[in-house]
Scaffold this motif. Structure first.
Motif, PDB file in Angstrom:
ATOM      1  N   TYR A 207       0.831  -1.206   0.000  1.00 34.30           N
ATOM      2  CA  TYR A 207       0.000   0.000   0.000  1.00 34.30           C
ATOM      3  C   TYR A 207       0.868   1.259   0.000  1.00 34.30           C
ATOM      4  CZ  TYR A 207      -2.962   3.717   1.948  1.00 34.30           C
ATOM      5  OH  TYR A 207      -3.610   4.904   2.166  1.00 34.30           O
ATOM      6  N   LEU A 208       1.884   1.299   0.853  1.00 36.93           N
ATOM      7  CA  LEU A 208       2.658   2.521   1.041  1.00 36.93           C
ATOM      8  C   LEU A 208       3.537   2.869  -0.149  1.00 36.93           C
ATOM      9  CD1 LEU A 208       3.654   2.067   4.789  1.00 36.93           C
ATOM     10  CD2 LEU A 208       1.995   3.688   3.846  1.00 36.93           C
ATOM     11  N   LYS A 214      10.324   6.415  -4.654  1.00 36.26           N
ATOM     12  CA  LYS A 214      11.156   5.357  -5.228  1.00 36.26           C
ATOM     13  C   LYS A 214      10.332   4.359  -6.038  1.00 36.26           C
ATOM     14  CE  LYS A 214      14.392   1.724  -3.712  1.00 36.26           C
ATOM     15  NZ  LYS A 214      15.085   1.135  -2.529  1.00 36.26           N
ATOM     16  N   TYR A 215       9.040   4.226  -5.725  1.00 37.02           N
ATOM     17  CA  TYR A 215       8.229   3.171  -6.331  1.00 37.02           C
ATOM     18  C   TYR A 215       7.045   3.700  -7.145  1.00 37.02           C
ATOM     19  CZ  TYR A 215      10.779   0.462  -2.838  1.00 37.02           C
ATOM     20  OH  TYR A 215      11.773  -0.104  -2.072  1.00 37.02           O
ATOM     21  N   ALA A 216       6.516   4.846  -6.791  1.00 37.61           N
ATOM     22  CA  ALA A 216       5.284   5.339  -7.415  1.00 37.61           C
ATOM     23  C   ALA A 216       5.571   6.000  -8.770  1.00 37.61           C
ATOM     24  CB  ALA A 216       4.593   6.332  -6.484  1.00 37.61           C
ATOM     25  N   ASP A 217       4.559   6.013  -9.614  1.00 43.82           N
ATOM     26  CA  ASP A 217       4.633   6.776 -10.852  1.00 43.82           C
ATOM     27  C   ASP A 217       4.742   8.258 -10.489  1.00 43.82           C
ATOM     28  OD1 ASP A 217       3.979   6.928 -13.951  1.00 43.82           O
ATOM     29  OD2 ASP A 217       2.722   8.425 -12.945  1.00 43.82           O
ATOM     30  N   ALA A 218       5.699   8.945 -11.067  1.00 40.15           N
ATOM     31  CA  ALA A 218       6.000  10.320 -10.677  1.00 40.15           C
ATOM     32  C   ALA A 218       4.809  11.246 -10.854  1.00 40.15           C
ATOM     33  CB  ALA A 218       7.200  10.836 -11.474  1.00 40.15           C
ATOM     34  N   ALA A 219       4.120  11.136 -11.972  1.00 43.77           N
ATOM     35  CA  ALA A 219       2.977  12.018 -12.240  1.00 43.77           C
ATOM     36  C   ALA A 219       1.836  11.733 -11.281  1.00 43.77           C
ATOM     37  CB  ALA A 219       2.520  11.851 -13.686  1.00 43.77           C
ATOM     38  N   GLU A 220       1.562  10.446 -11.056  1.00 42.54           N
ATOM     39  CA  GLU A 220       0.481  10.088 -10.145  1.00 42.54           C
ATOM     40  C   GLU A 220       0.792  10.548  -8.719  1.00 42.54           C
ATOM     41  OE1 GLU A 220      -0.265   5.952 -10.401  1.00 42.54           O
ATOM     42  OE2 GLU A 220      -0.999   6.018 -12.482  1.00 42.54           O
ATOM     43  N   LEU A 221       2.038  10.379  -8.313  1.00 38.45           N
ATOM     44  CA  LEU A 221       2.414  10.790  -6.963  1.00 38.45           C
ATOM     45  C   LEU A 221       2.296  12.298  -6.797  1.00 38.45           C
ATOM     46  CD1 LEU A 221       3.429  10.043  -4.189  1.00 38.45           C
ATOM     47  CD2 LEU A 221       5.769  10.086  -5.077  1.00 38.45           C
ATOM     48  N   LYS A 222       2.687  13.045  -7.811  1.00 38.98           N
ATOM     49  CA  LYS A 222       2.576  14.500  -7.755  1.00 38.98           C
ATOM     50  C   LYS A 222       1.129  14.921  -7.582  1.00 38.98           C
ATOM     51  CE  LYS A 222       3.906  18.702 -10.254  1.00 38.98           C
ATOM     52  NZ  LYS A 222       4.568  19.241 -11.463  1.00 38.98           N
ATOM     53  N   GLU A 223       0.212  14.253  -8.261  1.00 43.41           N
ATOM     54  CA  GLU A 223      -1.211  14.554  -8.138  1.00 43.41           C
ATOM     55  C   GLU A 223      -1.726  14.208  -6.746  1.00 43.41           C
ATOM     56  OE1 GLU A 223      -3.549  16.084 -10.026  1.00 43.41           O
ATOM     57  OE2 GLU A 223      -1.784  16.743 -11.142  1.00 43.41           O
ATOM     58  N   ARG A 224      -1.268  13.109  -6.213  1.00 43.57           N
ATOM     59  CA  ARG A 224      -1.696  12.715  -4.863  1.00 43.57           C
ATOM     60  C   ARG A 224      -1.252  13.754  -3.833  1.00 43.57           C
ATOM     61  NH1 ARG A 224      -0.249   7.010  -6.291  1.00 43.57           N
ATOM     62  NH2 ARG A 224      -2.209   5.854  -6.467  1.00 43.57           N
ATOM     63  N   VAL A 225      -0.017  14.208  -3.953  1.00 48.60           N
ATOM     64  CA  VAL A 225       0.512  15.208  -3.023  1.00 48.60           C
ATOM     65  C   VAL A 225      -0.310  16.491  -3.110  1.00 48.60           C
ATOM     66  CG1 VAL A 225       2.495  16.681  -2.499  1.00 48.60           C
ATOM     67  CG2 VAL A 225       2.842  14.270  -3.043  1.00 48.60           C
ATOM     68  N   LYS A 226      -0.623  16.912  -4.338  1.00 53.94           N
ATOM     69  CA  LYS A 226      -1.385  18.137  -4.540  1.00 53.94           C
ATOM     70  C   LYS A 226      -2.800  17.995  -3.992  1.00 53.94           C
ATOM     71  CE  LYS A 226      -2.947  21.303  -8.186  1.00 53.94           C
ATOM     72  NZ  LYS A 226      -2.950  21.573  -9.655  1.00 53.94           N
ATOM     73  N   LYS A 231       3.085  19.151   1.549  1.00 50.92           N
ATOM     74  CA  LYS A 231       4.252  19.860   1.017  1.00 50.92           C
ATOM     75  C   LYS A 231       5.084  18.998   0.089  1.00 50.92           C
ATOM     76  CE  LYS A 231       4.755  22.786   5.130  1.00 50.92           C
ATOM     77  NZ  LYS A 231       5.671  23.166   6.241  1.00 50.92           N
ATOM     78  N   SER A 232       5.127  17.713   0.345  1.00 50.81           N
ATOM     79  CA  SER A 232       5.992  16.824  -0.428  1.00 50.81           C
ATOM     80  C   SER A 232       5.468  15.404  -0.333  1.00 50.81           C
ATOM     81  CB  SER A 232       7.422  16.875   0.107  1.00 50.81           C
ATOM     82  OG  SER A 232       7.474  16.291   1.408  1.00 50.81           O
ATOM     83  N   TRP A 233       6.060  14.530  -1.133  1.00 49.80           N
ATOM     84  CA  TRP A 233       5.665  13.124  -1.072  1.00 49.80           C
ATOM     85  C   TRP A 233       5.964  12.550   0.308  1.00 49.80           C
ATOM     86  CZ3 TRP A 233       8.722   9.121   0.357  1.00 49.80           C
ATOM     87  CH2 TRP A 233      10.112   9.316   0.353  1.00 49.80           C
ATOM     88  N   ALA A 234       7.060  13.003   0.955  1.00 49.08           N
ATOM     89  CA  ALA A 234       7.420  12.477   2.272  1.00 49.08           C
ATOM     90  C   ALA A 234       6.379  12.855   3.323  1.00 49.08           C
ATOM     91  CB  ALA A 234       8.801  12.996   2.678  1.00 49.08           C
ATOM     92  N   HIS A 235       5.875  14.093   3.238  1.00 41.14           N
ATOM     93  CA  HIS A 235       4.831  14.500   4.182  1.00 41.14           C
ATOM     94  C   HIS A 235       3.548  13.703   3.937  1.00 41.14           C
ATOM     95  CE1 HIS A 235       7.533  17.981   4.703  1.00 41.14           C
ATOM     96  NE2 HIS A 235       6.965  18.104   5.881  1.00 41.14           N
ATOM     97  N   LEU A 236       3.227  13.461   2.683  1.00 42.14           N
ATOM     98  CA  LEU A 236       2.036  12.656   2.381  1.00 42.14           C
ATOM     99  C   LEU A 236       2.220  11.228   2.879  1.00 42.14           C
ATOM    100  CD1 LEU A 236      -0.697  12.200   1.061  1.00 42.14           C
ATOM    101  CD2 LEU A 236       0.495  11.807  -1.121  1.00 42.14           C
ATOM    102  N   HIS A 237       3.406  10.688   2.677  1.00 38.74           N
ATOM    103  CA  HIS A 237       3.684   9.327   3.134  1.00 38.74           C
ATOM    104  C   HIS A 237       3.487   9.227   4.641  1.00 38.74           C
ATOM    105  CE1 HIS A 237       5.991   5.684   4.109  1.00 38.74           C
ATOM    106  NE2 HIS A 237       5.873   5.343   2.839  1.00 38.74           N
ATOM    107  N   ASN A 238       4.012  10.187   5.384  1.00 39.51           N
ATOM    108  CA  ASN A 238       3.825  10.180   6.833  1.00 39.51           C
ATOM    109  C   ASN A 238       2.352  10.316   7.212  1.00 39.51           C
ATOM    110  OD1 ASN A 238       6.466   9.819   7.467  1.00 39.51           O
ATOM    111  ND2 ASN A 238       6.825  11.874   8.281  1.00 39.51           N
ATOM    112  N   ARG A 239       1.630  11.083   6.426  1.00 33.91           N
ATOM    113  CA  ARG A 239       0.209  11.308   6.729  1.00 33.91           C
ATOM    114  C   ARG A 239      -0.611  10.033   6.573  1.00 33.91           C
ATOM    115  NH1 ARG A 239      -3.943  11.247   8.140  1.00 33.91           N
ATOM    116  NH2 ARG A 239      -5.712  12.689   8.015  1.00 33.91           N
ATOM    117  N   VAL A 240      -0.335   9.259   5.530  1.00 29.05           N
ATOM    118  CA  VAL A 240      -1.134   8.051   5.300  1.00 29.05           C
ATOM    119  C   VAL A 240      -0.619   6.872   6.127  1.00 29.05           C
ATOM    120  CG1 VAL A 240      -1.807   8.773   2.987  1.00 29.05           C
ATOM    121  CG2 VAL A 240       0.229   7.325   3.273  1.00 29.05           C
ATOM    122  N   ASP A 241       0.634   6.938   6.561  1.00 25.29           N
ATOM    123  CA  ASP A 241       1.243   5.838   7.310  1.00 25.29           C
ATOM    124  C   ASP A 241       1.243   6.167   8.793  1.00 25.29           C
ATOM    125  OD1 ASP A 241       2.639   3.582   8.080  1.00 25.29           O
ATOM    126  OD2 ASP A 241       4.595   4.425   7.589  1.00 25.29           O
TER     127      ASP A 241
END
Length: 636
Positions: A207-208, A214-226, A231-241
Motif C-alpha cells: 500500500y505505502l 522510489k516506487y510510485a509513478d512520478a505524475a500520479e504521486l505528484k497529483e496525490r501530493v497536490k 508539502k511533499s511526497w514524504a509528508h504525504l507518506h507520513n500522513r497516510v502511514d
C-alpha cells in the motif's frame, strides 16, 4: 530473563499451535463473512488464516470460548480519541500476558541472543487486512525506505532502536525471517514492541509504495501530493502511514478490527479483520465481535451516558466519584460496574517544570529544598478522606506494592505532612521576606504564587488543588489553578511556559527489573518535570536541552548501566538506585495512589474480567485481556 521468557512463551505457543491440527479441527467460517465468501469476494477462512495461526486458550479465570456476532459500543470524547482503539486492540509482534510476561503474538516465534541479536520469525501465509501478504518485505521497506531515507521525518532510527548510540544491523534471512543485531545489549527493544503505543518496525509496503517516490509513478504521486494539500511526497507518506491514530481507513492493518470511517465524524465503525491471525481452540477465527461502534460525545456527559446504558464497555472518562451513580443505575440499564485496580505510580502528581523558561522559577524548582518543602506541606490524608472517601493511600510517585521493585521508603519519602519542616527548608533557602497576605517573596521580589495548570478534563484535579492551596498557604505559598486543553497544556510545558502541572503519575507503577526504568529518567519530553531534557534525548541532541543537574545526569548514567547489565539482578540494582534518587530528590510530587477505576460492562458481554488492572503501559488498558475474545451471550 527476557530471553528465557520468550523461549518459554515460544514453546507454549508452538505446542498450542499444534493442538488444532492434532485434534482434526478445521477452521470455522465466520457468519459475518459467509455472504462475501459465497459471492467470491473473500477467500474461505482456511485461506485467510496464516498457516500457523495463533491459538488463544482460556484459563481458569472465568474466560470461556464464545460465539461470533454482535456490535459493541464505546464512547469517546473527541474524534482523535479513536487512536486509543489501537491500544485496546493490542495485536503486537510480542505481547504482555496479564501476569506481565512477554510472548510472541503476530510473530510465530522469536530467538534472542544476549539481548543483542533478535531473530523474528513471521507466520507463513499471514496477510494484512486488505489481503496483501505480510512478509519480511514489510520490515525491509520500513527500515531502508522510510527510516534510513533522509527525506522522510523523523530522520533516523527511534531511540528504542539505538544501543550504544548505534542503530542495528538489519538482515532479511528469507520471506518470513528478519534479524536485528546490535554490538551492545538493547533490552528496550522487546518491551517497545509490546507497548500500548508500540514501536512499529514494519508497514504495509504494498500500500505505502504508492506514496513513495522510489516506487510510485512520478505524475500520479505528484497529483496525490497536490490533492492531499501536502508539502511533499514524504509528508504525504507520513500522513497516510499512521497506524496508531486510526485516521486513514485505507491503511491496511493487522489489528482485530479495521476502521471504516474517515474523520471528522460523530460515529466511527470498526469491522472485523477478515485476515486476523488468532483463532480459538474450536478453530473459530477471532475476534468474536463483528463491529465496534465508537460514539463521540462530550467528555463531561460520558459518565451520564454510560449510566444510561449507552455503552457496552466503558472505563475512559469515568472516575471513582461516578461509581455510586453508575451502580444505582446498573440493573435498570442492563450493565454491571466493576472496580479495577490502577497501575499508575500515583493517581495524581504535581510536576514542577525544571526546564521553566522563567529563570527565577527555574532556580527555585531546581533547589531540592523547595521541592521537598512543597511536598511536606501537602496534607495527603485530607485529600484521601475528602476526595477519595479514605480508600486511597498517600504516596509518592513511584512503583506500587505489586511491583517486585517496591520498597516502602520510595513510597513514603517526603510525603508526611510537616508544615514546620517545610517552613524551615524555605527559611534555609533565604525565602524569609513576606508580602501581602503573608505570602513569601521570591529572591527577585515577586510573590511566591505558583500557577498549576491542568488538562481541564475533570473537576477532580481542581478539587485536589483547592485542598493543596489551603495547606500551602501555611508555608507562605499561594496556588492558582489554570485549566486548559490537553494539547495546549503540553505545548506550554514543552516550551517552558508552564511552571507546574498536575496529572497522572508514571504510567508503569508495576514494573519488573527487566522493564526499562525510562519513566524515571529524562528520556521523553512528555515527562512534564523535564520536557526539554527528554526532547534532547529523543532527538539525539538536535533539540531541547542537555541535562545539567548532577542528579539528572546520574539518572542517565544509571539508565546506561541498566541497558548493559548482564542479568536481571544487575538490572534490579540499577533500578533501585534510580528509584532511590527519584524519591529523595522529589522530581515529581506524588499525592495518592490505590484508587480504583470503574469499568461499565454490558450484562451480556462475556470474558471481560471482573478484576483487572487498568493501566496504560504495560497493559494497554483492556489490551492485555484480549478484547478480541470478548463476546455477547446474546449478540447485540
Amino acid at each position: 530473563m527476557i530471553s528465557r521468557l520468550l523461549r518459554a512463551g515460544l514453546l507454549a505457543l508452538a505446542a498450542a499451535a499444534l493442538l488444532a491440527p492434532a485434534a482434526g479441527r478445521a477452521a470455522v467460517e465466520t457468519p459475518f463473512f459467509a455472504e462475501q465468501v459465497a459471492a467470491g469476494k473473500l477467500p474461505p477462512v482456511g485461506e485467510r488464516l496464516p498457516a500457523e495461526p495463533r491459538m488463544v486458550t482460556f484459563d481458569d479465570d472465568g474466560a470461556q470460548q464464545g460465539r461470533p456476532g454482535g456490535d459493541m459500543t464505546m464512547l469517546m470524547a473527541r474524534a482523535k480519541d479513536v487512536r486509543i482503539m489501537f491500544a485496546y486492540f493490542y495485536a503486537r509482534l510480542v505481547t504482555y500476558t496479564p501476569d506481565l510476561t512477554l510472548e510472541p503474538d503476530i510473530l510465530r516465534s522469536i530467538d534472542v541472543e544476549d539481548n543483542r541479536v533478535f531473530t523474528l520469525h513471521l507466520r507463513p501465509g499471514h496477510r494484512w487486512s486488505d489481503g496483501s501478504p505480510f512478509t519480511a518485505e514489510d520490515f525491509r521497506y520500513w527500515w531502508e525506505d522510510v527510516i534510513l531515507n533522509q527525506d522522510v521525518p523523523p530522520f533516523g532510527a527511534p531511540p528504542e532502536m539505538l544501543a550504544g548510540g548505534e542503530p542495528p544491523r538489519f538482515e532479511v534471512l528469507d520471506e518470513t525471517t528478519v534479524r536485528y543485531s546490535w554490538n551492545e545489549p538493547n533490552p528496550l527493544f522487546l518491551p517497545a514492541l509490546a507497548a500500548a503505543r508500540p514501536l512499529e518496525i514494519f508497514g504495509p509496503s504494498a500500500y505505502l509504495k504508492k506514496f513513495h517516490v522510489k516506487y510510485a509513478d512520478a505524475a500520479e504521486l505528484k497529483e496525490r501530493v497536490k490533492a492531499a494539500g501536502q508539502k511533499s511526497w514524504a509528508h504525504l507518506h507520513n500522513r497516510v502511514d499512521n497506524a496508531y491514530d486510526n485516521d486513514n481507513p485505507d491503511l491496511p492493518t493487522l489489528q482485530p478490527w479495521v476502521n471504516t470511517t474517515a474523520a471528522p465524524a460523530e460515529r466511527f465503525v470498526f469491522v472485523r479483520n477478515p485476515f486476523y491471525h488468532r483463532v480459538d481452540p474450536a478453530g473459530v477465527q477471532l475476534p468474536y465481535i463483528d463491529r465496534l461502534l465508537v460514539q463521540i460525545a462530550d467528555g463531561k456527559i460520558i459518565p451520564a451516558k454510560a449510566g444510561a446504558g449507552e455503552a457496552d464497555l466503558q472505563a475512559r472518562y469515568l472516575r471513582f466519584d461516578n461509581y455510586t451513580f453508575l451502580k444505582q443505575a446498573a440493573k435498570r440499564n442492563g450493565y454491571k460496574v466493576d472496580l479495577w485496580k490502577t497501575g499508575n505510580g500515583a493517581h495524581l502528581a504535581l510536576f514542577p517544570n525544571l526546564n521553566a523558561s522563567d529563570p527565577g522559577w527555574r532556580g527555585l524548582f531546581r533547589d531540592v529544598r523547595f521541592r521537598r518543602a512543597l511536598s511536606l506541606a501537602i496534607d495527603r490524608d485530607e485529600i484521601n478522606q475528602a476526595i477519595y472517601y479514605g480508600l486511597a493511600k498517600p504516596s509518592n510517585n513511584t512503583v506500587l506494592p505489586r511491583s517486585p521493585l517496591f520498597r516502602p521508603e520510595y513510597q513514603q519519602a517526603w510525603t508526611r505532612f510537616d508544615v514546620r519542616e517545610a517552613n524551615r527548608l524555605l527559611d534555609e533557602m533565604g525565602l524569609t521576606a513576606r508580602g501581602s497576605e503573608n505570602i513569601r517573596l521570591m529572591p527577585d521580589g515577586r510573590p511566591l504564587e505558583i500557577i498549576v495548570e491542568t488538562a481541564g478534563e475533570s473537576t477532580e484535579e481542581v478539587d485536589v488543588l483547592e485542598l493543596i492551596a489551603d495547606s500551602w498557604r501555611k508555608i507562605g505559598v499561594k496556588l492558582f489553578t489554570k485549566p486548559s486543553q490537553l494539547e495546549v497544556l503540553r505545548n506550554r510545558i514543552y516550551a517552558g511556559q508552564t511552571l507546574m502541572a498536575i496529572g497522572k503519575g508514571v504510567d508503569n507503577g508495576i514494573p519488573t527489573a527487566d522493564m526499562a526504568p525510562a519513566e524515571f529518567v529524562p528520556m521523553d519530553q512528555n515527562q512534564y518535570q523535564w520536557p526539554k531534557w527528554g526532547q534532547y534525548y529523543q532527538t539525539g541532541g538536535t533539540a531541547g536541552e542537555k541535562p545539567d543537574m548532577p542528579a539528572a545526569v546520574e539518572l542517565m548514567e544509571l539508565m546506561g548501566q541498566w541497558r548493559t547489565a548482564p542479568d536481571t539482578a544487575a538490572r534490579a540494582e540499577a533500578w533501585h538506585r534510580i528509584l532511590g534518587i527519584h524519591a529523595d530528590r522529589v522530581f515529581t510530587i506524588g499525592l495518592i495512589n490505590g484508587t480504583l477505576q470503574p469499568v461499565v460492562v454490558r450484562s451480556t458481554l462475556r470474558n471481560v474480567p471482573a478484576e483487572g488492572i487498568y493501566n496504560w503501559d504495560p497493559g494497554a488498558h483492556f489490551g492485555i485481556y484480549r478484547p478480541d475474545t470478548f463476546w455477547f451471550a446474546e449478540p447485540g
